[in-house]
Design a protein around this motif. Structure first.
Motif, PDB file in Angstrom:
ATOM      1  N   TRP A 230     -10.063  -7.817   5.505  1.00  0.00           N
ATOM      2  CA  TRP A 230      -8.571  -8.664   5.563  1.00  0.00           C
ATOM      3  C   TRP A 230      -7.529  -7.662   6.148  1.00  0.00           C
ATOM      4  N   GLY A 231      -6.461  -8.129   6.764  1.00  0.00           N
ATOM      5  CA  GLY A 231      -5.310  -7.521   7.195  1.00  0.00           C
ATOM      6  C   GLY A 231      -5.230  -7.861   8.598  1.00  0.00           C
ATOM      7  N   GLY A 232      -4.641  -6.640   9.097  1.00  0.00           N
ATOM      8  CA  GLY A 232      -4.184  -6.620  10.657  1.00  0.00           C
ATOM      9  C   GLY A 232      -2.851  -6.305  10.804  1.00  0.00           C
ATOM     10  N   THR A 233      -2.038  -6.445  12.118  1.00  0.00           N
ATOM     11  CA  THR A 233      -0.805  -6.177  12.384  1.00  0.00           C
ATOM     12  C   THR A 233       0.199  -7.297  11.864  1.00  0.00           C
ATOM     13  N   VAL A 234       1.195  -6.928  11.005  1.00  0.00           N
ATOM     14  CA  VAL A 234       2.217  -8.024  10.573  1.00  0.00           C
ATOM     15  C   VAL A 234       3.358  -7.209  11.229  1.00  0.00           C
ATOM     16  N   LEU A 235       4.234  -8.373  12.029  1.00  0.00           N
ATOM     17  CA  LEU A 235       5.338  -7.902  12.559  1.00  0.00           C
ATOM     18  C   LEU A 235       6.454  -8.633  11.983  1.00  0.00           C
ATOM     19  N   ALA A 236       6.314  -9.517  11.088  1.00  0.00           N
ATOM     20  CA  ALA A 236       7.465 -10.202  10.669  1.00  0.00           C
ATOM     21  C   ALA A 236       7.240 -10.855   9.350  1.00  0.00           C
TER      22      ALA A 236
ATOM     23  N   ALA B  11      -2.101   4.746  -0.533  1.00  0.00           N
ATOM     24  CA  ALA B  11      -2.382   4.437   0.633  1.00  0.00           C
ATOM     25  C   ALA B  11      -1.301   4.091   1.628  1.00  0.00           C
ATOM     26  N   LEU B  12      -0.165   3.616   0.995  1.00  0.00           N
ATOM     27  CA  LEU B  12       0.728   3.241   1.905  1.00  0.00           C
ATOM     28  C   LEU B  12       1.573   4.357   2.623  1.00  0.00           C
ATOM     29  N   ASN B  13       1.415   5.518   2.048  1.00  0.00           N
ATOM     30  CA  ASN B  13       2.207   6.705   2.452  1.00  0.00           C
ATOM     31  C   ASN B  13       2.143   7.187   4.198  1.00  0.00           C
ATOM     32  N   ASN B  14       0.924   6.839   4.435  1.00  0.00           N
ATOM     33  CA  ASN B  14       0.796   7.344   5.840  1.00  0.00           C
ATOM     34  C   ASN B  14       0.583   6.160   6.800  1.00  0.00           C
TER      35      ASN B  14
ATOM     36  N   GLN C  14      -1.814  -2.687  11.769  1.00  0.00           N
ATOM     37  CA  GLN C  14      -3.274  -2.868  11.544  1.00  0.00           C
ATOM     38  C   GLN C  14      -3.918  -2.927  10.267  1.00  0.00           C
ATOM     39  N   SER C  15      -3.008  -2.536   8.979  1.00  0.00           N
ATOM     40  CA  SER C  15      -3.647  -2.326   8.019  1.00  0.00           C
ATOM     41  C   SER C  15      -2.993  -3.613   7.017  1.00  0.00           C
ATOM     42  N   GLY C  16      -2.346  -4.861   7.664  1.00  0.00           N
ATOM     43  CA  GLY C  16      -2.195  -5.792   6.628  1.00  0.00           C
ATOM     44  C   GLY C  16      -0.891  -5.756   5.804  1.00  0.00           C
ATOM     45  N   ILE C  17      -0.862  -6.028   4.457  1.00  0.00           N
ATOM     46  CA  ILE C  17       0.362  -6.241   3.646  1.00  0.00           C
ATOM     47  C   ILE C  17      -0.176  -5.415   2.243  1.00  0.00           C
ATOM     48  N   PHE C  18       1.237  -4.678   1.889  1.00  0.00           N
ATOM     49  CA  PHE C  18       0.962  -3.957   0.765  1.00  0.00           C
ATOM     50  C   PHE C  18       2.100  -4.653  -0.322  1.00  0.00           C
TER      51      PHE C  18
ATOM     52  N   GLY D 195       9.232  -1.730  -6.398  1.00  0.00           N
ATOM     53  CA  GLY D 195       8.745  -0.785  -5.422  1.00  0.00           C
ATOM     54  C   GLY D 195       8.183   0.628  -5.916  1.00  0.00           C
ATOM     55  N   ASN D 196       7.882   0.436  -7.353  1.00  0.00           N
ATOM     56  CA  ASN D 196       7.302   1.599  -7.727  1.00  0.00           C
ATOM     57  C   ASN D 196       5.916   1.936  -7.792  1.00  0.00           C
ATOM     58  N   ALA D 197       5.038   0.621  -7.883  1.00  0.00           N
ATOM     59  CA  ALA D 197       3.608   0.701  -7.806  1.00  0.00           C
ATOM     60  C   ALA D 197       3.271  -0.061  -6.789  1.00  0.00           C
ATOM     61  N   TRP D 198       2.273   0.200  -5.928  1.00  0.00           N
ATOM     62  CA  TRP D 198       1.857  -0.540  -4.887  1.00  0.00           C
ATOM     63  C   TRP D 198       0.424  -0.794  -4.588  1.00  0.00           C
ATOM     64  N   GLU D 199      -0.206  -2.210  -4.107  1.00  0.00           N
ATOM     65  CA  GLU D 199      -1.539  -2.268  -3.836  1.00  0.00           C
ATOM     66  C   GLU D 199      -1.621  -2.995  -2.585  1.00  0.00           C
ATOM     67  N   PRO D 200      -2.767  -3.073  -2.126  1.00  0.00           N
ATOM     68  CA  PRO D 200      -3.076  -4.004  -0.802  1.00  0.00           C
ATOM     69  C   PRO D 200      -3.140  -5.316  -1.264  1.00  0.00           C
ATOM     70  N   SER D 201      -2.422  -6.166  -0.132  1.00  0.00           N
ATOM     71  CA  SER D 201      -2.411  -7.560  -0.654  1.00  0.00           C
ATOM     72  C   SER D 201      -2.785  -8.601   0.511  1.00  0.00           C
ATOM     73  N   SER D 202      -3.700  -8.368   1.216  1.00  0.00           N
ATOM     74  CA  SER D 202      -4.062  -9.269   2.472  1.00  0.00           C
ATOM     75  C   SER D 202      -4.973 -10.201   2.201  1.00  0.00           C
ATOM     76  N   THR D 203      -5.532 -10.440   1.068  1.00  0.00           N
ATOM     77  CA  THR D 203      -6.371 -11.485   0.908  1.00  0.00           C
ATOM     78  C   THR D 203      -6.054 -12.755   1.490  1.00  0.00           C
ATOM     79  N   GLY D 204      -6.931 -13.170   2.415  1.00  0.00           N
ATOM     80  CA  GLY D 204      -6.777 -14.390   2.948  1.00  0.00           C
ATOM     81  C   GLY D 204      -6.016 -14.295   4.436  1.00  0.00           C
ATOM     82  N   LEU D 205      -5.491 -13.253   4.673  1.00  0.00           N
ATOM     83  CA  LEU D 205      -4.676 -12.766   5.931  1.00  0.00           C
ATOM     84  C   LEU D 205      -5.657 -12.025   6.977  1.00  0.00           C
ATOM     85  N   ILE D 206      -5.877 -12.814   8.130  1.00  0.00           N
ATOM     86  CA  ILE D 206      -6.996 -12.114   8.857  1.00  0.00           C
ATOM     87  C   ILE D 206      -6.135 -12.013  10.315  1.00  0.00           C
TER      88      ILE D 206
END
Length: 703
Positions: A46-52, A318-321, A342-346, A352-363
């Protein structure tokens, strides 16, 4: 791959068949009358480049929309999961996305695309329609919607080369609005939350920041206090009309802050460890929480809690870099989502204190093709490729994937071809901008290959029949090469049109017997076509007084020594796809023998019997672009032609005369590639790769 398919002119004179021919046999008898596609999953995750990213309020609660390089996606659960909303999009590369100020009532969205201008949806993204407000498609980089004092919705659209276009009637009509702009390449636009009373707007171009005080009708450069012209993003306080606060992100000088409605600026980068800022977002609760987020070009996310004066890095794991391209929060500012390169959505659900990948369904991967091993029944192998993730390989029929890029100089794969003798030689050919590469060990490693002096290679294809050898064709932007020994040695092939760009090459499945090649060329003017007779498959008259961008398909039956034009088509599309039946012989034109060509919205083939007439049929809806063609095994009337389009998959059981949709179960309607198993005529096994990189397998009701 960037898909930019425009409808060809309807002024055609070609013979068309609006009804289906009654045939003497059932095409592909093993395929059920009601096939359905089942999602296997994303080939690269899941993921990819998100521009907006935008948040909208609906009667059902807050929804999020994401604009990506593979279309639009919707989340109804604060960004936890996503669903594609791409039906009708003629260009999937969305650079900007905005909602109507009255979205809860009118459900209207506007998307700025790379190749199809502005697209509009009036049903929350379920379907999209193009807005035509200047001559031809263009790259739209920014859009804003605001309400003027008269109550009309003002739309400002920024473009990559044409400046700003303004509409005072909600997007029904547009006019140029560039007075005072120092440059016509627009990067971003913002309008005041108090636009109805103050008429203030900002435009960012490659020459700096511009400000308008008359609703975007005229512009003036603003540089007081700014130390750079490399501006990238701007965000205005929700109370801009009262507090005058605006924040400006730059490429090389961090962030600047204004407290006088953008008239003057001061540096505000204290705490930033990266001065290249791609995105900036002011909290909807800014009046109370003073919170601002800034997304950097490689060091993750920064946050300010003092109205943008000072900053601290957000520890996002994992968002840091990551390179952050877009930021958005809900109205409470507790739920924060960021779009990445390239890494989808966090996502964060605690301000904004704790973060996780959140791209399920976004291809939204840039995957362009899927190939199936000729020995699939034994090795269960598939390959997929794209321009970001390189080559990936599956040996379990698409269930799991692993990279296959060892030895390649990069991951931007332009073309991939698998040897018809793969079971024995294990050979695959890959074309990158750096050259052609060959793997003789089933993708485990790669080495440089191809003819000497190869420049700007684009595509490669194998002949299917291996009797007498393995033939290959290789195409570059201006030249072609043929090999009769699997790519060990090469011969030059002259282009039929030296001044035109080569956009596609094809080789007969029985090339060593019939010496037949196809090449498609693109001309921006069509000038060379006026110096010769029109091709048999020409669909429009060429005007001697007007330059016209044109695709020409040429055929050679002597290995490329001589070429004859077979199709001329006026179109802005540079995409051509061709397909040969497995038994095609270019030296036997007196029998039922033809090939298929997809250009723009049409699939065409020559009539049988050697007559210089062509059949052309539109596939799908009027603006459905044909992306790839595949012909199933079998003889005439016992085979099917499959078209992958921007509007789903279509099948023809009568040699392209009529087409029937078969898209049930697809994750998104745009299909970039179909691969049929070698046993397809027995079991109907097939795979489809949709836009963004989702792999599907064909299932049948009678399985």
């Amino acid at each position: 791959m960037s898909i930019d398919l425009m409808s060809a002119s309807d002024s055609d004179k070609i013979i068309a068949f609006p009804f289906s021919r009654v045939t003497g046999g059932n095409p592909t008898p093993s395929v059920s009358a009601s096939p359905k596609w089942e999602l296997i999953g994303p080939v690269c995750g899941w993921g990819g480049t998100v521009l907006a990213l935008i948040a909208v309020t609906t009667p059902a609660g807050e929804h999020l929309y994401a604009g990506t390089t593979a279309g639009c996606f919707l989340s109804t659960d604060h960004g936890a999961t996503w669903e594609a909303r791409n039906f009708g999009l003629t260009s999937p590369y969305i650079q900007t996305l905005v909602a109507s100020p009255q979205f809860a009532r009118d459900h209207t969205l506007f998307a700025g695309t790379l190749g199809s201008g502005v697209m509009r949806s009036t049903n929350g993204g379920m379907t999209w329609q193009p807005i035509d407000f200047w001559q031809g498609p263009t790259a739209v980089t920014a859009i804003t919607l605001s309400t003027e004092g008269s109550g009309e919705t003002i739309v400002l659209a920024g473009t990559a080369t044409g400046g700003i276009f303004r509409s005072s009637n909600g997007g029904r009509t547009f006019s140029s609005s560039n007075f005072g702009l120092g440059d016509l390449g627009v990067l971003a636009i913002a309008t005041s939350p108090s636009f109805e009373t103050d008429d203030i707007a900002f435009a960012l171009t490659s020459t700096g920041l511009h400000r308008s005080t008359n609703g975007g009708r005229a512009w003036r450069v603003v540089d007081r206090g700014l130390e750079t012209e490399a501006v990238q993003a701007i965000s205005l306080s929700p109370a801009f009309g009262e507090d005058g606060i605006a924040l400006l992100a730059t490429e090389d000088a961090g962030i600047f802050r204004s407290t006088d409605r953008g008239v003057s600026w001061k540096a505000a980068s204290d705490g930033l460890t990266n001065q290249s800022i791609n995105a900036i977002w002011i909290s909807p609760s800014f009046a109370s929480d003073k919170t601002v987020y800034a997304g950097s070009a490689g060091d993750g996310l920064f946050r300010s809690t003092d109205a943008g004066r000072t900053w601290s890095a957000v520890d996002g794991g994992a968002l840091n870099n990551q390179a952050i391209m877009a930021i958005c929060t809900d109205q409470s500012a507790k739920s924060v989502v960021v779009g990445l390169h390239q890494s989808g959505i966090f996502r964060s659900t605690d301000s904004g204190n704790a973060w996780e990948p959140s791209s399920t369904g976004l291809i939204a991967r840039s995957m362009s093709g899927v190939l199936i091993s000729p020995a699939f029944g034994d090795d269960h192998t598939l390959f997929a490729s794209g321009i970001e993730d390189g080559i990936v390989k599956s040996t379990d029929e698409g269930e799991t994937w692993e990279p296959a890029n060892s030895g390649l100089p990069g991951t931007q794969i332009l073309s991939l071809a698998i040897s018809p003798d793969y079971a024995s030689d294990g050979t695959i050919l890959a074309v990158l901008a750096e050259g052609m590469f060959r793997s003789n060990n089933r993708g485990a490693s790669w080495e440089t290959s191809g003819p000497e002096g190869l420049e700007d290679p684009r595509m490669v294809a194998y002949s299917r029949n291996i009797v007498g050898g393995v033939a290959v064709i290789l195409g570059s932007a201006r030249a072609m090469y043929v090999s009769k020994d699997g790519g060990d040695t090469w011969s030059d092939v002259a282009s039929p049109a030296d001044d035109d760009e080569i956009v596609a090459v094809s080789i007969s499945p029985n090339f060593l017997q019939d010496n037949t090649l196809l090449v498609s060329t693109y001309s921006t003017t069509g000038a060379t076509r006026r110096d010769r007779d029109r091709a048999p498959g020409a669909r429009q008259q060429f005007r001697a007084d007007t330059p016209q961008s044109t695709i020409t398909v040429w055929r050679s039956t002597d290995g490329g020594a001589r070429w004859n034009p077979v199709i001329d088509q006026i179109t802005s599309a540079r995409w051509v796809t061709t397909a040969f039946p497995h038994d095609y012989r270019g030296d036997r034109e007196t029998v039922r023998n033809g090939f298929f060509v997809g250009v723009g919205t049409l699939v065409q083939r020559p009539m049988w019997g050697g007559r210089q007439l062509w059949i052309a049929e539109r596939v799908g809806k009027p603006n459905s672009g044909v992306l790839s063609l595949t012909v199933s095994p079998g003889t005439v009337w016992n085979r099917s032609v499959y078209a992958s389009t921007t509007d789903g998959i279509y099948r023809s059981d009568d040699e392209g005369l009529t087409w029937h949709g078969m898209s049930e179960g697809l994750h998104t309607p745009t299909v970039v590639s179909i691969a049929l198993a070698p046993s397809f005529d027995d079991d109907g096994d097939a795979f489809a790769l949709t836009l963004g990189g989702a792999l599907h397998r064909l299932s049948h009701a009678d399985d």
